[in-house]
Design a protein around this motif. Structure first.
Motif, PDB file in Angstrom:
ATOM      1  N   ARG A 188      68.180 -60.247  23.958  1.00 34.30           N
ATOM      2  CA  ARG A 188      67.945 -60.974  22.704  1.00 34.30           C
ATOM      3  C   ARG A 188      66.890 -60.226  21.879  1.00 34.30           C
ATOM      4  N   THR A 189      65.790 -59.851  22.531  1.00 33.68           N
ATOM      5  CA  THR A 189      64.710 -59.133  21.850  1.00 33.68           C
ATOM      6  C   THR A 189      65.202 -57.789  21.313  1.00 33.68           C
ATOM      7  N   LEU A 190      65.912 -57.038  22.150  1.00 33.70           N
ATOM      8  CA  LEU A 190      66.419 -55.733  21.731  1.00 33.70           C
ATOM      9  C   LEU A 190      67.345 -55.860  20.522  1.00 33.70           C
ATOM     10  N   LEU A 191      68.264 -56.819  20.575  1.00 30.06           N
ATOM     11  CA  LEU A 191      69.219 -56.970  19.477  1.00 30.06           C
ATOM     12  C   LEU A 191      68.584 -57.580  18.228  1.00 30.06           C
ATOM     13  N   GLN A 192      67.547 -58.393  18.392  1.00 28.12           N
ATOM     14  CA  GLN A 192      66.814 -58.878  17.216  1.00 28.12           C
ATOM     15  C   GLN A 192      66.135 -57.721  16.494  1.00 28.12           C
ATOM     16  N   LYS A 193      65.623 -56.755  17.264  1.00 30.92           N
ATOM     17  CA  LYS A 193      64.980 -55.571  16.677  1.00 30.92           C
ATOM     18  C   LYS A 193      66.005 -54.605  16.090  1.00 30.92           C
ATOM     19  N   ASN A 194      67.236 -54.658  16.604  1.00 30.66           N
ATOM     20  CA  ASN A 194      68.291 -53.717  16.207  1.00 30.66           C
ATOM     21  C   ASN A 194      69.592 -54.464  15.908  1.00 30.66           C
ATOM     22  N   PRO A 195      69.595 -55.387  14.941  1.00 29.97           N
ATOM     23  CA  PRO A 195      70.812 -56.180  14.705  1.00 29.97           C
ATOM     24  C   PRO A 195      72.019 -55.340  14.290  1.00 29.97           C
ATOM     25  N   GLN A 196      71.769 -54.155  13.754  1.00 26.14           N
ATOM     26  CA  GLN A 196      72.866 -53.257  13.365  1.00 26.14           C
ATOM     27  C   GLN A 196      73.684 -52.836  14.579  1.00 26.14           C
ATOM     28  N   ALA A 197      73.105 -52.952  15.761  1.00 27.40           N
ATOM     29  CA  ALA A 197      73.817 -52.560  16.985  1.00 27.40           C
ATOM     30  C   ALA A 197      75.066 -53.405  17.201  1.00 27.40           C
ATOM     31  N   LEU A 198      75.082 -54.642  16.712  1.00 29.87           N
ATOM     32  CA  LEU A 198      76.257 -55.497  16.894  1.00 29.87           C
ATOM     33  C   LEU A 198      77.516 -54.888  16.296  1.00 29.87           C
ATOM     34  N   ALA A 199      77.350 -54.091  15.258  1.00 31.28           N
ATOM     35  CA  ALA A 199      78.508 -53.495  14.573  1.00 31.28           C
ATOM     36  C   ALA A 199      78.960 -52.175  15.201  1.00 31.28           C
ATOM     37  N   LEU A 200      78.209 -51.653  16.157  1.00 33.12           N
ATOM     38  CA  LEU A 200      78.582 -50.377  16.766  1.00 33.12           C
ATOM     39  C   LEU A 200      79.905 -50.508  17.508  1.00 33.12           C
ATOM     40  N   PRO A 201      80.706 -49.446  17.489  1.00 29.36           N
ATOM     41  CA  PRO A 201      81.986 -49.500  18.205  1.00 29.36           C
ATOM     42  C   PRO A 201      81.792 -49.552  19.714  1.00 29.36           C
ATOM     43  N   SER A 202      82.718 -50.217  20.367  1.00 29.16           N
ATOM     44  CA  SER A 202      82.680 -50.353  21.821  1.00 29.16           C
ATOM     45  C   SER A 202      84.099 -50.406  22.357  1.00 29.16           C
ATOM     46  N   ASP A 203      84.283 -49.838  23.534  1.00 30.18           N
ATOM     47  CA  ASP A 203      85.565 -49.965  24.235  1.00 30.18           C
ATOM     48  C   ASP A 203      85.387 -50.707  25.556  1.00 30.18           C
ATOM     49  N   ILE A 204      84.256 -51.378  25.707  1.00 34.57           N
ATOM     50  CA  ILE A 204      83.984 -52.156  26.917  1.00 34.57           C
ATOM     51  C   ILE A 204      84.855 -53.406  26.908  1.00 34.57           C
ATOM     52  N   ARG A 205      85.546 -53.617  27.961  1.00 35.28           N
ATOM     53  CA  ARG A 205      86.375 -54.805  28.167  1.00 35.28           C
ATOM     54  C   ARG A 205      87.202 -55.191  26.940  1.00 35.28           C
ATOM     55  N   ARG A 218      72.269 -46.598  24.482  1.00 37.54           N
ATOM     56  CA  ARG A 218      71.415 -45.433  24.702  1.00 37.54           C
ATOM     57  C   ARG A 218      72.049 -44.187  24.082  1.00 37.54           C
ATOM     58  N   HIS A 219      73.364 -44.081  24.178  1.00 36.86           N
ATOM     59  CA  HIS A 219      74.072 -42.948  23.577  1.00 36.86           C
ATOM     60  C   HIS A 219      74.026 -43.006  22.044  1.00 36.86           C
ATOM     61  N   GLN A 220      73.699 -44.173  21.513  1.00 36.76           N
ATOM     62  CA  GLN A 220      73.568 -44.340  20.057  1.00 36.76           C
ATOM     63  C   GLN A 220      72.105 -44.312  19.622  1.00 36.76           C
ATOM     64  N   GLY A 221      71.206 -43.993  20.538  1.00 36.89           N
ATOM     65  CA  GLY A 221      69.795 -43.881  20.205  1.00 36.89           C
ATOM     66  C   GLY A 221      69.003 -45.172  20.293  1.00 36.89           C
ATOM     67  N   ILE A 222      69.592 -46.218  20.863  1.00 40.98           N
ATOM     68  CA  ILE A 222      68.894 -47.498  21.030  1.00 40.98           C
ATOM     69  C   ILE A 222      68.663 -47.695  22.515  1.00 40.98           C
ATOM     70  N   ARG A 223      67.416 -47.678  22.911  1.00 39.24           N
ATOM     71  CA  ARG A 223      67.068 -47.741  24.331  1.00 39.24           C
ATOM     72  C   ARG A 223      66.546 -49.125  24.690  1.00 39.24           C
ATOM     73  N   ALA A 224      67.152 -49.718  25.719  1.00 43.39           N
ATOM     74  CA  ALA A 224      66.672 -51.006  26.224  1.00 43.39           C
ATOM     75  C   ALA A 224      65.276 -50.810  26.807  1.00 43.39           C
ATOM     76  N   GLU A 225      64.370 -51.701  26.470  1.00 45.62           N
ATOM     77  CA  GLU A 225      62.980 -51.586  26.932  1.00 45.62           C
ATOM     78  C   GLU A 225      62.790 -52.106  28.351  1.00 45.62           C
ATOM     79  N   GLN A 226      63.672 -52.956  28.789  1.00 38.69           N
ATOM     80  CA  GLN A 226      63.560 -53.502  30.140  1.00 38.69           C
ATOM     81  C   GLN A 226      64.788 -53.117  30.932  1.00 38.69           C
ATOM     82  N   GLY A 227      64.624 -52.980  32.205  1.00 34.39           N
ATOM     83  CA  GLY A 227      65.765 -52.733  33.070  1.00 34.39           C
ATOM     84  C   GLY A 227      66.429 -54.048  33.443  1.00 34.39           C
ATOM     85  N   GLY A 228      67.611 -53.961  34.004  1.00 34.00           N
ATOM     86  CA  GLY A 228      68.329 -55.161  34.394  1.00 34.00           C
ATOM     87  C   GLY A 228      68.323 -55.430  35.877  1.00 34.00           C
ATOM     88  N   ASP A 229      67.683 -54.570  36.646  1.00 32.38           N
ATOM     89  CA  ASP A 229      67.693 -54.736  38.093  1.00 32.38           C
ATOM     90  C   ASP A 229      66.925 -55.981  38.527  1.00 32.38           C
TER      91      ASP A 229
END
Length: 176
Positions: A36-53, A158-169
């Motif tokens: 939520r925090t990452l996407l609030q800082k980078n709302p433009q990321a929602l429009a990036l292309p994806s082939d996931i699922r 990450r390949h688009q230059g937007i790096r998650a600040e927290q890991g998911g582990d």
């Protein structure tokens, strides 16, 4: 030393209770709040292309994550499932409002006394036909399903230059 150790009879197995429902909820919330925090800082990321699922955009993937949370929460609560078309994906706020609804419903169901968690129920999926699983399995799926998709998104962004600040582990949950 190895020879001596291997000569000993095997120790009886020790049961390990992996994660409680509350711990799963906490991990899900920790992960979702980081996104939520990452996407609030980078709302433009929602429009990036994806082939996931079978998605076209990042917004489609996030919609899928929160839709699964909500639809499984609704199934567990005995409510009519919300259709994908009813789940807004036009903003970070709308997507995470769906997540928040799902988590509130899961918490409410978890708090029900005498809830039949091991009862097997039948439900129709969007793409894999009719399934029969326990309510406990549905609960765990609702909370764990997004983990792999968030990881996929982390790589994609990450390949688009937007790096998650927290890991998911999960390891991060026990960090001192």
């Amino acid at each position: 030393m190895l020879e001596t150790a291997s000569a000993l009879p095997p120790a009886p197995p020790v049961p390990v209770n992996a994660l409680s429902a509350d711990e799963l909820l906490a991990w899900n919330e920790h992960t979702a709040n980081g996104w939520r925090t990452l996407l609030q800082k980078n709302p433009q990321a929602l429009a990036l292309p994806s082939d996931i699922r079978e998605s076209n955009t990042v917004a489609d993937v996030v919609q899928h994550i929160v839709a699964v949370e909500l639809r499984f929460a609704e199934r567990l609560a005995g409510r009519t499932e919300t259709s994908y078309e009813q789940i807004a994906k036009d903003s970070v706020a709308a997507l995470f409002a769906t997540h928040d609804r799902a988590i509130a419903l899961l918490r409410a169901t978890l708090a029900l006394p005498g809830y039949a968690w091991e009862e097997v129920v039948e439900f129709a999926t969007r793409s894999a036909g009719v399934w029969r699983v326990s309510r406990r399995t549905m609960f765990v799926h609702a909370l764990m399903h997004g983990i792999r998709h968030w990881a996929q998104l982390a790589t994609l962004l990450r390949h688009q230059g937007i790096r998650a600040e927290q890991g998911g582990d999960y390891l991060l949950m026990g960090r001192q």
